[in-house]
Design a protein around this motif. Structure first.
Motif, PDB file in Angstrom:
ATOM      1  N   ARG A  71      -7.053   5.491   0.037  1.00  0.00           N
ATOM      2  CA  ARG A  71      -6.412   4.227  -0.287  1.00  0.00           C
ATOM      3  C   ARG A  71      -6.456   4.055  -1.797  1.00  0.00           C
ATOM      4  NH1 ARG A  71      -7.502  -1.816   2.212  1.00  0.00           N
ATOM      5  NH2 ARG A  71      -5.373  -2.531   1.849  1.00  0.00           N
ATOM      6  N   VAL A  72      -5.344   4.381  -2.436  1.00  0.00           N
ATOM      7  CA  VAL A  72      -5.244   4.124  -3.881  1.00  0.00           C
ATOM      8  C   VAL A  72      -4.024   3.246  -4.108  1.00  0.00           C
ATOM      9  CG1 VAL A  72      -6.354   6.208  -4.763  1.00  0.00           C
ATOM     10  CG2 VAL A  72      -3.912   6.245  -4.292  1.00  0.00           C
ATOM     11  N   GLY A  73      -4.087   2.427  -5.114  1.00  0.00           N
ATOM     12  CA  GLY A  73      -2.901   1.696  -5.508  1.00  0.00           C
ATOM     13  C   GLY A  73      -2.647   0.459  -4.693  1.00  0.00           C
ATOM     14  N   GLY A  74      -1.467  -0.090  -4.907  1.00  0.00           N
ATOM     15  CA  GLY A  74      -1.123  -1.386  -4.345  1.00  0.00           C
ATOM     16  C   GLY A  74      -0.607  -1.285  -2.924  1.00  0.00           C
ATOM     17  N   GLN A  75      -0.162  -2.444  -2.418  1.00  0.00           N
ATOM     18  CA  GLN A  75       0.287  -2.533  -1.036  1.00  0.00           C
ATOM     19  C   GLN A  75       1.475  -1.602  -0.766  1.00  0.00           C
ATOM     20  OE1 GLN A  75       1.898  -6.306   0.006  1.00  0.00           O
ATOM     21  NE2 GLN A  75       1.829  -5.849   2.185  1.00  0.00           N
TER      22      GLN A  75
END
Ligand SMILES: *[C@@H]1O[C@H](CO)[C@@H](O)[C@H](O)[C@H]1NC(C)=O
Ligand SMILES: *[C@@H]1O[C@H](CO)[C@@H](O)[C@H](O)[C@H]1NC(C)=O
Length: 389
Positions: A145-149
């Motif tokens: 889970r990296v970064g935005g939505q």
């Protein structure tokens, strides 16, 4: 004589003393016996109390077990009911608005299909002999889970490269490149990546990386497809997308105006226009000139679509609900007219209650690179042969 009396008296005295001692000892013994019998009695009582307690515990444990079992059965039946409600909702959705492909307007579709066939003869011809279609989603792997939505991640379709690219968010001019999926997995955040700055900002989630080039949509004043060489980080070409009045292609991913896709046949653009705004259109692009080779109006609605991908010349549109539920492939459009939505299985994605902001197909690996609420997920697909006609 006197001596004898004394002797007898003494003896009597001694006997009396002896008797007193014996009496005393007997009394003590009796007392001890009493106490022993009291202890004995008490021990027996304790033992029986203990036994009773044990029995009570056992029966209470049995009751607990029974209650646990009842609870488990309740939970099971609630689970089944939730599943049933979910299926009913899915069914209702299929019956109502989101119904994409069945019985739309058969005449219209026939016209479109024959139109497509005629056009097809003159223009697009299949490059590969692939005739695979999806049969199911075999496995899912959540990598990170990296970064935005919202965002996009994809691997270069060039087998030799193996590089992985991360487009975090829906608008930026940088991309993160990892040497391999392994590097991406073991990197803490973006730490193992190199950052590339592109000459213009990318928009939406429609980017692809094909044979060491990144193709992305850029929207300064006009909507353009940009082709950028990743080997020496230089702009190769850009072309205005030759469609007027375009509208965001997926109802549930409004940031993406045009989505690009790669399959065994090359590069595709998935788009929509105001003239045919309820449905999704498809175009085959030339990877070197960025020309459009051919365009199709599909019978797949935009409403409730979240993403799409192309495999062997077949467009698969993935639908969800506004409150993210289970994603599913619910409309299929084959440019070679070998698969219809009726033949295609309703493919459900594993339960996650998220929504896909992008789904990128890798033709060599038969994998989908998905971005779901900030998670980077791989879906492994099982294929089967398209029905021959
Ligand atoms: C990714 O984008 C989000 C906004 O969409 C931002 O908050 C976040 O800092 C970005 N992460 C990285 C690692 O660039
Ligand atoms: C980048 O490499 C390509 C070939 O891979 C070449 O055609 C192009 O001229 C190069 N661009 C620059 C700016 O060096």
């Amino acid at each position: 004589m006197r001596g004898l009396v004394v002797l007898v008296t003494l003896a009597c005295f001694a006997t009396a003393q002896h008797q007193a001692l014996i009496d005393y000892l007997e009394r003590r013994l009796l007392a001890i016996e009493d106490r022993i019998s009291l202890w004995h009695e008490q021990t027996t009582r304790y033992a029986s109390e203990l036994r009773e307690l044990k029995q009570q515990m056992v029966s209470q444990l049995e009751n607990l077990d029974k209650e646990k079992e009842a609870l488990r059965m309740n939970i099971d039946s609630v689970g089944t009911r939730v599943d049933r409600v979910e299926r009913e909702l899915d069914y209702l959705e299929t019956q109502n608005g989101a119904q994409p492909c069945v019985d739309v307007d058969d005449k219209l579709i026939e016209q479109q299909v024959t139109g497509v066939k005629e056009k097809q003869k003159s223009k697009y011809s299949q490059l590969s002999d692939c005739s695979d279609m999806i049969s199911s989603i075999k496995a899912m792997k959540i990598l990170k889970r990296v970064g935005g939505q919202k965002g996009t991640w994809t691997k270069d379709t060039n087998r030799a490269s193996g590089k992985v690219y991360i487009f975090n968010g829906t608008e930026d001019d940088i991309i993160h490149a990892f040497a391999s999926v392994q590097d991406f997995t073991r990197s803490s955040g973006m730490s193992l990546s190199s950052t590339l700055k592109l000459p213009s900002a990318w928009r939406g989630t429609g980017h692809v990386v094909y044979n060491n080039y990144v193709y992305y949509m850029s929207q300064a004043d006009e909507l353009k497809v940009v082709k950028h060489d990743l080997q020496n980080n230089s702009l190769t070409d850009s072309a205005v997308f030759p469609v007027q009045d375009h509208v965001p292609v997926y109802g549930l991913t409004p940031e993406t105006v045009i989505d690009l896709a790669v399959d065994e046949e090359g590069l595709w653009a998935i788009y929509a226009t105001q003239q045919n705004e309820r449905y999704i259109s498809l175009a085959k692009m030339d990877t070197s000139s960025l020309d459009i080779e051919q365009m199709w109006d599909t019978n797949c609605p935009r409403e409730n679509a979240e993403a799409a991908f192309v495999i062997c010349g077949t467009l698969y549109v993935v639908y969800n609900t506004k409150q993210p539920g289970r994603s599913r492939v619910q409309c299929v459009f084959d440019v070679n007219d070998m698969v219809t939505s009726e033949d295609a299985p309703l493919v459900y994605f594993p339960k996650r209650y998220g929504s896909h902001s992008s789904l990128k197909y890798n033709p060599h690996e038969k994998l989908l690179y998905a971005w779901d609420d900030g998670y980077q997920i791989l879906y492994k697909l099982t294929m089967k042969k398209k029905l021959e006609i």
